[in-house]
Design an enzyme around this catalytic site. Structure first.
Site, PDB file in Angstrom:
ATOM      1  N   ASN A  62     -29.961  18.914  31.863  1.00 44.38           N
ATOM      2  CA  ASN A  62     -30.832  17.913  31.249  1.00 44.38           C
ATOM      3  C   ASN A  62     -30.467  17.744  29.782  1.00 44.38           C
ATOM      4  OD1 ASN A  62     -32.526  16.823  33.235  1.00 44.38           O
ATOM      5  ND2 ASN A  62     -33.755  18.689  33.282  1.00 44.38           N
ATOM      6  N   ASN A  63     -29.310  18.322  29.404  1.00 40.11           N
ATOM      7  CA  ASN A  63     -28.863  18.233  28.020  1.00 40.11           C
ATOM      8  C   ASN A  63     -28.302  16.820  27.763  1.00 40.11           C
ATOM      9  OD1 ASN A  63     -26.909  18.236  25.849  1.00 40.11           O
ATOM     10  ND2 ASN A  63     -27.150  20.472  25.805  1.00 40.11           N
ATOM     11  N   ASP A  79     -20.309  25.755  33.055  1.00 40.67           N
ATOM     12  CA  ASP A  79     -20.662  26.932  32.266  1.00 40.67           C
ATOM     13  C   ASP A  79     -19.531  27.149  31.274  1.00 40.67           C
ATOM     14  OD1 ASP A  79     -22.579  28.832  31.602  1.00 40.67           O
ATOM     15  OD2 ASP A  79     -21.579  30.406  32.732  1.00 40.67           O
ATOM     16  N   GLY A 121     -23.549  26.364  18.084  1.00 41.65           N
ATOM     17  CA  GLY A 121     -22.994  27.607  18.642  1.00 41.65           C
ATOM     18  C   GLY A 121     -22.007  28.269  17.690  1.00 41.65           C
ATOM     19  N   TYR A 122     -20.831  28.580  18.208  1.00 42.07           N
ATOM     20  CA  TYR A 122     -19.807  29.299  17.442  1.00 42.07           C
ATOM     21  C   TYR A 122     -18.889  28.362  16.646  1.00 42.07           C
ATOM     22  CZ  TYR A 122     -21.172  33.267  20.428  1.00 42.07           C
ATOM     23  OH  TYR A 122     -21.872  34.258  21.075  1.00 42.07           O
ATOM     24  N   ASP A 123     -19.205  27.086  16.558  1.00 39.96           N
ATOM     25  CA  ASP A 123     -18.320  26.123  15.881  1.00 39.96           C
ATOM     26  C   ASP A 123     -17.865  26.559  14.484  1.00 39.96           C
ATOM     27  OD1 ASP A 123     -18.118  24.370  17.960  1.00 39.96           O
ATOM     28  OD2 ASP A 123     -19.534  22.903  17.178  1.00 39.96           O
ATOM     29  N   HIS A 178     -12.820  22.110  24.956  1.00 38.62           N
ATOM     30  CA  HIS A 178     -12.851  22.708  26.292  1.00 38.62           C
ATOM     31  C   HIS A 178     -13.660  21.842  27.271  1.00 38.62           C
ATOM     32  CE1 HIS A 178     -15.712  23.954  23.323  1.00 38.62           C
ATOM     33  NE2 HIS A 178     -16.603  24.282  24.237  1.00 38.62           N
ATOM     34  N   ARG A 179     -14.819  21.360  26.808  1.00 42.16           N
ATOM     35  CA  ARG A 179     -15.667  20.546  27.699  1.00 42.16           C
ATOM     36  C   ARG A 179     -14.961  19.233  28.045  1.00 42.16           C
ATOM     37  NH1 ARG A 179     -19.778  22.610  25.741  1.00 42.16           N
ATOM     38  NH2 ARG A 179     -19.361  21.585  23.764  1.00 42.16           N
TER      39      ARG A 179
HETATM   40  P1  IMP Z   1     -23.166  26.361  27.843  1.00 49.12           P
HETATM   41  O1  IMP Z   1     -22.672  26.976  29.114  1.00 49.12           O
HETATM   42  O2  IMP Z   1     -22.617  24.973  27.621  1.00 49.12           O
HETATM   43  O3  IMP Z   1     -24.655  26.432  27.713  1.00 49.12           O
HETATM   44  O4  IMP Z   1     -22.569  27.227  26.653  1.00 49.12           O
HETATM   45  C1  IMP Z   1     -22.899  28.607  26.508  1.00 49.12           C
HETATM   46  C2  IMP Z   1     -22.771  29.022  25.059  1.00 49.12           C
HETATM   47  O5  IMP Z   1     -21.414  28.930  24.624  1.00 49.12           O
HETATM   48  C3  IMP Z   1     -23.555  28.167  24.067  1.00 49.12           C
HETATM   49  O6  IMP Z   1     -24.875  28.622  23.946  1.00 49.12           O
HETATM   50  C4  IMP Z   1     -22.771  28.381  22.776  1.00 49.12           C
HETATM   51  O7  IMP Z   1     -23.145  29.595  22.163  1.00 49.12           O
HETATM   52  C5  IMP Z   1     -21.355  28.499  23.274  1.00 49.12           C
HETATM   53  N1  IMP Z   1     -20.678  27.189  23.230  1.00 49.12           N
HETATM   54  C6  IMP Z   1     -20.450  26.361  24.269  1.00 49.12           C
HETATM   55  N2  IMP Z   1     -19.787  25.267  23.874  1.00 49.12           N
HETATM   56  C7  IMP Z   1     -19.595  25.407  22.546  1.00 49.12           C
HETATM   57  C8  IMP Z   1     -18.969  24.590  21.558  1.00 49.12           C
HETATM   58  O8  IMP Z   1     -18.456  23.483  21.809  1.00 49.12           O
HETATM   59  N3  IMP Z   1     -18.975  25.062  20.308  1.00 49.12           N
HETATM   60  C9  IMP Z   1     -19.541  26.259  19.969  1.00 49.12           C
HETATM   61  N4  IMP Z   1     -20.142  27.055  20.834  1.00 49.12           N
HETATM   62  C10 IMP Z   1     -20.170  26.636  22.129  1.00 49.12           C
END
Ligand code: IMP
Length: 191
Positions: A8-9, A68, A149-151, A176-177
């Site tokens: 839902n993001n 994920d 996040g870790y950006d 990555h996404r």
């Molecule tokens: P999710 O599976 O997309 O919810 O990602 C899990 C976790 O990975 C997030 O809560 C962030 O801490 C980290 N993360 C995922 N994608 C990114 C990104 O593009 N930049 C920085 N941190 C990320």
């Protein structure tokens, strides 16, 4: 074709819709009235993406995909990996997560890492996994303040700026996404 994306993001939905284009209608969990918190209990990214996709496929009987993502650091044997969101505890606190990671890398010369996104797709019961990877290094300290996040502590290979110092267009064109979604998109065009 319609596909449910198990999220839902709003940002993720928009990004995926932009990449996949108008040929496939991407629905959210809200669109199928799914309000449950789907458990993410696996200890791998593939496992968690599959758990979420199977949950939606089996319960709602719709073609779907789930993702994920984790940050995998070489000298930490791939940690924080699947635990990236909760590395410093269940609070999902990005500042605390980054602090913990920088502490764990104190004095280490090898700062190589990668972000990895796994997408699990289920169409008519057939499962397929896609992997999007961006390699890079972990900085000594935080740089920049955009993104999430870790950006601020990740510099992708071939660049000198951290993800948090780049404009979002640049980041989104190499992330990555993006890479995992692009593979999904190419696959969907062929079937
Ligand atoms: P999710 O599976 O997309 O919810 O990602 C899990 C976790 O990975 C997030 O809560 C962030 O801490 C980290 N993360 C995922 N994608 C990114 C990104 O593009 N930049 C920085 N941190 C990320």
């Amino acid at each position: 074709m319609k596909l449910v994306f198990a999220t839902n993001n709003k940002h993720k939905l928009q990004e995926v819709r932009d990449i996949i284009g108008s040929g496939v209608e991407i629905l959210s969990l809200a669109d199928i009235n799914c309000n449950e918190d789907i458990p993410e209990t696996a200890d791998t990214l593939d496992g968690n993406a599959l758990i979420k996709a199977r949950y939606i496929y089996e319960k709602y009987n719709v073609n779907c995909f789930a993702d994920d993502t984790g940050l995998e650091v070489d000298v930490l044997d791939g940690a924080p990996g699947v635990y990236s969101a909760r590395y410093a505890g269940d609070g999902h606190d990005s500042e605390a997560n980054m602090r913990k990671l920088l502490e764990n890398l104190t004095g280490k010369n090898n700062r190589n890492a990668q972000f990895r996104t796994v997408i699990a797709l289920i169409i008519d019961g057939e499962e397929k996994l896609f992997n999007g990877i961006v390699k890079g290094t972990i900085t000594e300290e935080k740089r920049g303040d955009s993104g999430f996040g870790y950006d601020p502590i990740f510099v992708p290979e071939g660049y000198s700026e951290s993800f948090a110092q780049m404009d979002s267009r640049t980041k989104n064109s190499i992330s990555h996404r993006y890479r995992a979604t692009k593979q999904l998109s190419e696959y969907l065009k062929k079937i």
